[in-house]
Design an enzyme around this catalytic site. Structure first.
Site, PDB file in Angstrom:
ATOM      1  N   HIS A 174      44.030  53.331  32.379  1.00 13.85           N
ATOM      2  CA  HIS A 174      44.409  52.405  33.461  1.00 13.85           C
ATOM      3  C   HIS A 174      45.357  51.306  33.026  1.00 13.85           C
ATOM      4  O   HIS A 174      45.648  50.412  33.814  1.00 13.85           O
ATOM      5  CB  HIS A 174      43.175  51.740  34.056  1.00 13.85           C
ATOM      6  CG  HIS A 174      42.269  52.682  34.762  1.00 13.85           C
ATOM      7  ND1 HIS A 174      42.365  52.930  36.115  1.00 13.85           N
ATOM      8  CD2 HIS A 174      41.265  53.451  34.315  1.00 13.85           C
ATOM      9  CE1 HIS A 174      41.432  53.810  36.460  1.00 13.85           C
ATOM     10  NE2 HIS A 174      40.754  54.145  35.374  1.00 13.85           N
TER      11      HIS A 174
ATOM     12  N   LYS B 144      45.335  39.381  43.751  1.00 14.04           N
ATOM     13  CA  LYS B 144      45.043  40.281  42.625  1.00 14.04           C
ATOM     14  C   LYS B 144      44.588  39.413  41.467  1.00 14.04           C
ATOM     15  O   LYS B 144      44.697  38.194  41.532  1.00 14.04           O
ATOM     16  CB  LYS B 144      46.294  41.070  42.236  1.00 14.04           C
ATOM     17  CG  LYS B 144      47.526  40.173  42.043  1.00 14.04           C
ATOM     18  CD  LYS B 144      48.794  40.959  41.748  1.00 14.04           C
ATOM     19  CE  LYS B 144      49.460  41.578  42.958  1.00 14.04           C
ATOM     20  NZ  LYS B 144      49.354  43.026  43.011  1.00 14.04           N
ATOM     21  N   ARG B 145      44.073  40.025  40.390  1.00  9.73           N
ATOM     22  CA  ARG B 145      43.720  39.217  39.224  1.00  9.73           C
ATOM     23  C   ARG B 145      44.918  38.422  38.735  1.00  9.73           C
ATOM     24  O   ARG B 145      46.059  38.825  38.913  1.00  9.73           O
ATOM     25  CB  ARG B 145      43.204  40.128  38.098  1.00  9.73           C
ATOM     26  CG  ARG B 145      41.777  40.558  38.296  1.00  9.73           C
ATOM     27  CD  ARG B 145      40.817  39.387  38.378  1.00  9.73           C
ATOM     28  NE  ARG B 145      40.561  38.820  37.074  1.00  9.73           N
ATOM     29  CZ  ARG B 145      39.443  39.000  36.377  1.00  9.73           C
ATOM     30  NH1 ARG B 145      38.456  39.697  36.895  1.00  9.73           N
ATOM     31  NH2 ARG B 145      39.303  38.476  35.188  1.00  9.73           N
TER      32      ARG B 145
ATOM     33  N   LYS C 122      51.557  40.325  36.133  1.00  9.97           N
ATOM     34  CA  LYS C 122      51.606  40.463  37.589  1.00  9.97           C
ATOM     35  C   LYS C 122      52.544  39.422  38.221  1.00  9.97           C
ATOM     36  O   LYS C 122      52.890  39.494  39.386  1.00  9.97           O
ATOM     37  CB  LYS C 122      50.200  40.344  38.175  1.00  9.97           C
ATOM     38  CG  LYS C 122      49.281  41.509  37.783  1.00  9.97           C
ATOM     39  CD  LYS C 122      47.863  41.304  38.308  1.00  9.97           C
ATOM     40  CE  LYS C 122      46.866  42.322  37.796  1.00  9.97           C
ATOM     41  NZ  LYS C 122      46.951  43.650  38.435  1.00  9.97           N
TER      42      LYS C 122
ATOM     43  N   THR D 128      46.416  49.116  43.549  1.00 16.42           N
ATOM     44  CA  THR D 128      45.777  49.740  44.703  1.00 16.42           C
ATOM     45  C   THR D 128      45.771  48.761  45.868  1.00 16.42           C
ATOM     46  O   THR D 128      45.753  49.179  47.026  1.00 16.42           O
ATOM     47  CB  THR D 128      44.329  50.175  44.379  1.00 16.42           C
ATOM     48  OG1 THR D 128      43.674  49.123  43.680  1.00 16.42           O
ATOM     49  CG2 THR D 128      44.311  51.435  43.548  1.00 16.42           C
TER      50      THR D 128
ATOM     51  N   LYS E  92      46.456  49.075  50.110  1.00 15.24           N
ATOM     52  CA  LYS E  92      45.636  48.487  51.174  1.00 15.24           C
ATOM     53  C   LYS E  92      46.492  47.646  52.122  1.00 15.24           C
ATOM     54  O   LYS E  92      46.328  47.706  53.341  1.00 15.24           O
ATOM     55  CB  LYS E  92      44.520  47.620  50.556  1.00 15.24           C
ATOM     56  CG  LYS E  92      43.536  48.437  49.721  1.00 15.24           C
ATOM     57  CD  LYS E  92      42.693  47.588  48.770  1.00 15.24           C
ATOM     58  CE  LYS E  92      42.087  48.487  47.686  1.00 15.24           C
ATOM     59  NZ  LYS E  92      41.528  47.732  46.541  1.00 15.24           N
TER      60      LYS E  92
END
Ligand code: 26Q
Length: 813
Positions: free
Chosen positions: A357, A545-546, A551, A654, A658
């Site tokens: 992952h 998100k985290r 990111k 993911t 969504k």
């Protein structure tokens, strides 16, 4: 609503009975908790009945079963999801209406099971739901953490962590199966004796811990084959207690008990980077051993002969955390079942598969050899033997190439490397998006790909349409049902039948109306939970998100500072529409840089939300405690979905799926599954920007990126970045953000702006401007939004799970 009247009456009857018999209450004097429990128990009865039926079917048809091993399951609340899966949502709503009890009060009474950090854990939850929906037999093994992911509060702009005591009122969905407990052994000495029956292993002076399983049925949509989520709790063995007690060592006994129970006490909140804690390794072996013992026991009970195991069982390990299951199964086959190495290895190598992952180096799990050896002496010996044999094989492939061999070795440089163990033994190794799969082949595990090309595959992640549409967005779900029926909830190819509707004015109006209502719902929620006021008529731009440097929440913050600069300094600058920037993110408690970025977001919020020239045009809100339940309210309200990771770093994502499903347009880089979202919706319906993974890789290998030069030559960048230290954001201390500033501009060439924030700054700004201007011409936007929904079928977790089944598991053949 088309409700089954008879069912409604029955359900009501059951709830009343439960209230009376289990709680000694009536409808009149039941508390909120009683009511929740009674309703949940009525569902649980039906779920367990199905579970019993499924066990029977597996037994009778001798079905092959998947064992999904994961250290994390981010399940979320289960009540409404279970009603939907049992196809009884309308009936339950009717019952509650009849009783006069507000349905959402019931929903909010439930604690969510937050037994995961983020993407990996939520994926595991989605997959169990979809496996069950497809009636594929599966047991998910995990740890019953007493405390899940911490609760986040923001105090004075900073993250504060609080324990998540999710089982304080007990978990209604689980069934304790004490009779299936197993013993797990740590430490001690291992003695190997050769006898006429082969090798005899004696393990002495070990510390024993009991693993007690708690089964949670996961009911897929209209399925007759629930998945079992088997979560293991650590306990002190009773015999051990007695032993100490006899010696009169009462304090020691209590101490041992505490030590044993610590193992399943808390989920480690580090998402993606390791700090080599012993306890974490204990957790992982605890899970691996419990799962393997339970699998072997199950198989023997059913089939008698352990040699047929690979025909009846297949194991998927969710990242490397459960990889100790590999040597543990070797141990069970050799030490307990008395098989020779070759026979045991023959079985093991046919059973295991591994999903990777993350390509972040620091997240590749490796344990100090000595620590490993002393905690798990027998497992260490087995891994050493695997490593040795593997290296011999490599020697044939790369004669004399010691560098390469030690790089690929399972044990080397005083480390035990879990990913290499998986690559050596597993049948299939998969990435979670097409790009990620390719990066694994060409970069991360390049050397392994040369020797074992047939092992590598990629299966793009997916999400369950029930949780991420039916539960979270009931209005949109109803609209879609009106158009194309309800097949899309189970058949991922159906959703595209919505496409022709995106040409119809009436449909788009309803679609827009629903988005507006969802935005209002979020605004109310935010007002209620944290007192912040947001304008439901503004564009909702969401990054949830985290918190991670890769990111790039920081890219978005700098862009907001840029907009602030323009609004306050350039009289001719206009925002075509007001924008609310919503952030939601937990930072790992030990990740200082991530926490600084949260502080920064809140400082920017304070600046922007109070400045007279900015506050009606842009506003910034940090939403506390991002979890599954918040995601369910947040995602349906989003207009723009921020997926802006440094290309090549986000394995899949993911959340991106969504948001798309719920009609947000993506602004994103060519990373992970964003690339496949682009393929599904077409370039007109997504805002792509920034450097590609290849360009990033080239800059890295050439050491040619100079962020300071960009800062010097680009005024927009300079003005935005300078805000970090010029006192504007003082937050009481103008040096507060110096660390972030310095890491963007200075450091060695490889470490300054490691995630290419400044490199992509202008491209992001341009993409954002395009997005705004499209949004300002509303009708076109809504059509694009609806197309995003219509094109999201590919990202159904059923599609993903079917692909795994075809390429890897081969269940139901
Ligand atoms: C590392 C070393 C030692 C112990 C633990 C870990 C560790 C812990 C958590 C490593 C990784 C994680 C979590 C990873 C994760 O959530 N990855 C995300 O997985 C999603 C599902 O595939 C992807 O969509 C995301 O892109 C990916 O970041």
């Amino acid at each position: 609503m088309t409700t089954d009247k008879k069912r409604v009456a029955e359900i009501k009857e059951t709830i009343i009975k439960k209230l009376k018999r289990d709680f000694g209450r009536t409808l009149e004097n039941a508390t909120d908790e009683d009511m929740f429990q009674a309703v949940a128990l009525s569902l649980r009865d039906m779920m367990l009945e199905r579970l019993a039926g499924a066990e029977l079917e597996i037994e009778e048809k001798r079905l092959k079963r998947l064992y999904y091993l994961s250290a994390e399951y981010l399940v979320g609340r289960a009540l409404v999801n279970n009603m939907i899966s049992l196809d009884l949502l309308d009936e339950y709503k009717a019952v509650m209406q009849d009783i006069g009890y507000p349905f959402d009060r019931l929903e909010n009474e439930e604690f969510e099971a937050g037994l995961g950090n983020g993407g990996l854990g939520r994926l595991a939850a989605c997959f169990l739901d979809s496996l069950s929906t497809l009636n594929l037999p599966v047991v998910g093994h995990g740890i019953r953490y007493e405390y899940g992911i911490f609760r986040q509060r923001i105090v004075n702009g900073e993250q504060v962590e609080e324990p998540d005591d999710w089982t304080q009122k007990g978990d209604v969905w689980e069934v304790e199966r004490r009779e299936e407990q197993v013993e797990i052994r740590f430490e001690g000495d291992v003695e190997e004796n050769w006898t006429e029956n082969g090798l005899n292993i004696i393990h002495r002076n070990y510390q024993a811990v009991m693993a007690v399983p708690y089964d949670m049925p996961i009911i897929g949509y209209k399925s007759h084959m629930p998945a079992t989520l088997r979560l293991w709790k650590a306990e002190c063995p009773a015999a051990f207690d007695l032993h100490s007690f006899n010696k009169g060592d009462y304090m020691c006994m209590l101490k041992q008990r505490e030590l044993a129970e610590t193992i399943s006490k808390v989920l480690y909140p580090e998402d993606d980077h390791i700090a080599g804690q012993m306890l974490r390794l204990k957790q992982y072996y605890f899970l691996a051993s419990a799962a393997m013992q339970s699998m072997v026991r199950d198989h023997k009970k059913r089939y008698g002969d352990i040699r047929t195991l690979p025909d009846k069982a297949v194991v998927q390990i969710n990242d490397t955390h459960p990889a100790l299951a590999i040597p543990e199964l070797m141990r069970l086959l050799m030490d307990e079942e008395h098989m020779g190495w070759d026979d045991a290895y023959g079985i093991v190598s046919r059973i295991f598969n591994y999903t990777n992952h993350t390509v972040m180096r620091e997240a590749l799990e490796a344990w100090p050899e000595q620590l490993f050896k002393s905690l798990l002496p027998r497992i260490y010996a087995i891994i050493s033997a695997i490593s040795e044999r593997f290296n011999q094989k490599l020697w044939q492939a790369f004669p004399g190439d010691w560098d390469r061999i030690s790089h690929m070795s399972v044990i080397a440089y005083d480390e035990v490397r879990m990913a290499n163990l998986c690559l050596a033994v597993c049948g299939k190794v998969n990435g979670v998006s097409q790009l990620h799969g390719n990066i694994l082949k060409t970069r991360t595990f390049r050397d392994f790909y040369v020797v074992f090309p047939e092992k590598f595959t990629a299966v793009t992640n997916g999400i369950t349409m029930r949780r991420w549409l039916a539960v979270s967005n009931p209005k949109l779900t109803a609209l879609i049902k009106d158009c194309i029926g309800d097949g899309f909830l189970i058949d991922h190819t159906e959703l595209q039948r919505l496409k022709p509707y995106t040409e119809k004015k009436r449909f788009l109006e309803e679609y827009a109306q629903i988005k507006a209502e969802n935005k209002k719902r979020l605004a109310d929620y935010v007002k209620r939970t944290q007192g912040a006021v947001i304008n439901p008529d503004s564009l909702f731009d969401v990054q949830a998100k985290r918190l991670h440097e890769y990111k790039r929440q920081l890219l978005k913050v700098l862009h907001i500072l840029h907009l602030f600069n323009r609004l306050t300094q350039d009289g001719s600058f206009e925002m075509p529409v007001p924008v609310t920037f919503l952030f939601a993110a937990k930072a790992s408690p030990g990740y200082g840089k991530a926490k600084d970025i949260i502080r920064l977001i809140n400082a920017v919020a304070e600046l922007v939300n109070t400045h007279p020239a900015a506050k009606d045009k842009i506003s910034v809100v940090f939403l506390e405690n991002y979890n599954v339940s918040l995601a369910e309210v947040l995602i349906p309200a989003a207009d723009l979905s921020e997926q802006i990771s440094t290309a090549g770093r986000e394995a899949s994502g993911t959340g991106n799926m969504k948001f798309m499903l719920n009609g947000a347009l993506t602004i994103g880089t060519m990373d992970g599954a964003n690339i496949e979202i682009l393929e599904q919706v077409g370039k007109e319906n997504i805002f792509i920007f920034g450097a590609s993974a290849q360009e990033i890789a080239n800059m890295e290998t050439g050491h040619i990126y100079r962020p300071k030069a960009l800062f010097d030559s680009d005024k927009n960048i300079r003005d935005a970045v300078s805000r970090l230290t010029d006192g504007t954001l003082s937050a009481g201390d103008s040096r507060r953000f110096e660390g972030i500033y310095n890491s963007l501009l200075y450091g060695d060439y490889d470490s300054a702006d490691k995630y290419f924030v400044l490199y992509d700054f202008e491209a992001y700004g341009a993409a954002f401007e395009t997005a705004l201007s499209v949004y300002a011409g509303q009708s076109d936007w809504m059509k694009k939004a609806a197309l995003n929904t219509a094109c999201a079928g590919f990202f159904s977790a059923e599609r993903a799970v079917e692909e795994y089944n075809r390429k890897i598991w081969r269940l139901r053949e």
